[in-house]
Design an enzyme around this catalytic site. Structure first.
Site, PDB file in Angstrom:
ATOM      1  N   GLU A 135       0.835  -1.206   0.000  1.00  0.00           N
ATOM      2  CA  GLU A 135       0.000   0.000   0.000  1.00  0.00           C
ATOM      3  C   GLU A 135       0.865   1.250   0.000  1.00  0.00           C
ATOM      4  O   GLU A 135       0.703   2.144  -0.821  1.00  0.00           O
ATOM      5  CB  GLU A 135      -0.918  -0.009   1.215  1.00  0.00           C
ATOM      6  CG  GLU A 135      -1.601   1.304   1.528  1.00  0.00           C
ATOM      7  CD  GLU A 135      -1.905   1.438   3.016  1.00  0.00           C
ATOM      8  OE1 GLU A 135      -1.092   2.053   3.751  1.00  0.00           O
ATOM      9  OE2 GLU A 135      -2.949   0.929   3.446  1.00  0.00           O
ATOM     10  N   ASP A 169      -5.184  -3.144  -2.770  1.00  0.00           N
ATOM     11  CA  ASP A 169      -5.059  -1.693  -2.945  1.00  0.00           C
ATOM     12  C   ASP A 169      -3.647  -1.306  -3.344  1.00  0.00           C
ATOM     13  O   ASP A 169      -3.439  -0.425  -4.184  1.00  0.00           O
ATOM     14  CB  ASP A 169      -5.527  -0.934  -1.707  1.00  0.00           C
ATOM     15  CG  ASP A 169      -4.757  -1.289  -0.441  1.00  0.00           C
ATOM     16  OD1 ASP A 169      -4.125  -2.369  -0.386  1.00  0.00           O
ATOM     17  OD2 ASP A 169      -4.800  -0.499   0.520  1.00  0.00           O
TER      18      ASP A 169
END
Length: 347
Positions: free
Chosen positions: A63, A120
């Site tokens: 991330e 993500d």
């Protein structure tokens, strides 16, 4: 921007308004973005390209690497981009596919003990590479970005209860009766970048079904999105999981960020978050809300969440504190600046 306009981007339909929903190749940074990026880089980027999560025992994760790559590209900082991508590719590459291992623990042996990915991180790393390929005319970036995007489609999409869903990771989020999802992983502004590089109608299904999911995944007195939600395979019922606290907090604050960034101002999850953060007499936004009991945290959210809430509510920074904060607070501020600079409703 309407939901229809945002979806038109993914369907490759013409329309200038729809095109504005996605980060544009070669876009120039604002002075505020550059200043925030310089500060973030100084505080959290190691000389080898590792982004350090100062609020989480100094670990690094996909991330943070993906977001930092995205911000470096948005700020036209090729030296930092190359540094971050070099470390990410060298250390977090997974055998057998092009996704990224989710966590690096510097004091662990081995430091990448868990090979699972975090979706993500993959979404933003792929987007950053594709945008960087256009900005700096460098084909290897495009090849790497397209490879990650292709494996997102190949390994992380499931069809559950008649809808396409995006798994938070390749392992650990499915059982015989349900799947567990993270609403904040639906990063609508970047899906169009990926869809242009790896054309496939499933991107449209992810976006459309993701918006439908977010309309239903709202809990508690204020109808807020949760950090995590369970989707039943039979019937498609949604519930709060037992595995994590049933909260609107650390993860879920990104739901209104991505919705407004994409210009989807009328979406219920965005409107609910804005109404909650605008509550009369509240002052600084609380760090979390328990979506079962409706109890709010007895302490304020970080300055990064306050900055995000200020943009969503159009009330400026809701916090009296304007300190740099830890990694997550700082990256939220930086991502909010990137969103405000490129949103069709920059405001």
């Amino acid at each position: 921007m309407s939901r229809r306009a945002m979806l038109a981007v993914l369907a490759s339909a013409p329309g200038r308004a729809a095109h504005a929903a996605a980060p544009q190749p070669g876009a120039g940074p604002t002075r505020e973005m550059l200043a925030a990026w310089q500060s973030f880089r100084q505080d959290f980027l190691r000389p080898d390209g590792r982004v350090v999560d100062s609020g989480n025992q100094g670990v690094s994760h996909s991330e943070g690497q993906g977001w930092a790559m995205f911000c470096a590209e948005r700020c036209a900082d090729r030296a930092s981009f190359d540094l971050i991508w070099s470390w990410t590719r060298r250390v977090l590459a997974r055998p057998g596919d092009h996704l990224l291992a989710w966590r690096f623990v510097p004091e662990s042996a081995p430091p990448v003990a868990d090979g699972n990915n975090a979706t993500d991180g993959d979404l933003f790393a792929a987007t950053a590479l594709l945008l960087a390929a256009r900005r700096w005319n460098h084909a290897p970036y495009a090849e790497s970005g397209a490879a990650i995007a292709g494996d997102i489609l190949r390994l992380l999409v499931r069809h559950v209860a008649g809808q396409a869903v995006l798994l938070p990771g390749a392992q650990g989020f499915e059982d015989a009766g349900s799947v567990t999802l993270n609403p904040s992983y639906y990063a609508f502004p970047v899906l169009a970048v990926l869809a242009r590089a790896v054309p496939d109608p499933i991107w449209l299904a992810i976006a459309e079904d993701g918006l439908a999911l977010l309309r239903r995944a709202r809990f508690g007195a204020w109808g807020l999105p949760p950090d995590w939600v369970v989707l039943e395979r039979e019937g498609g019922a949604l519930s709060l999981p037992e595995r994590w606290p049933p909260r609107f907090s650390y993860d879920a604050v990104r739901v209104p960020l991505y919705l407004r960034w994409a210009g989807l101002r009328d979406e219920p999850a965005l409107r609910a978050a804005a109404a909650f953060w605008r509550r009369p007499g509240q002052g600084a936004a609380p760090a979390w809300v328990d979506l079962r009991s409706n109890r709010t945290a007895p302490y304020p959210a970080s300055s990064g969440v306050q900055a995000l809430a200020g943009w969503i509510t159009e009330q400026g920074n809701r916090s009296s504190r304007d300190t740099q904060g830890d990694y997550y607070s700082s990256i939220l501020k930086l991502m909010t600046r990137c969103a405000a600079a490129s949103s069709p409703y920059a405001g």
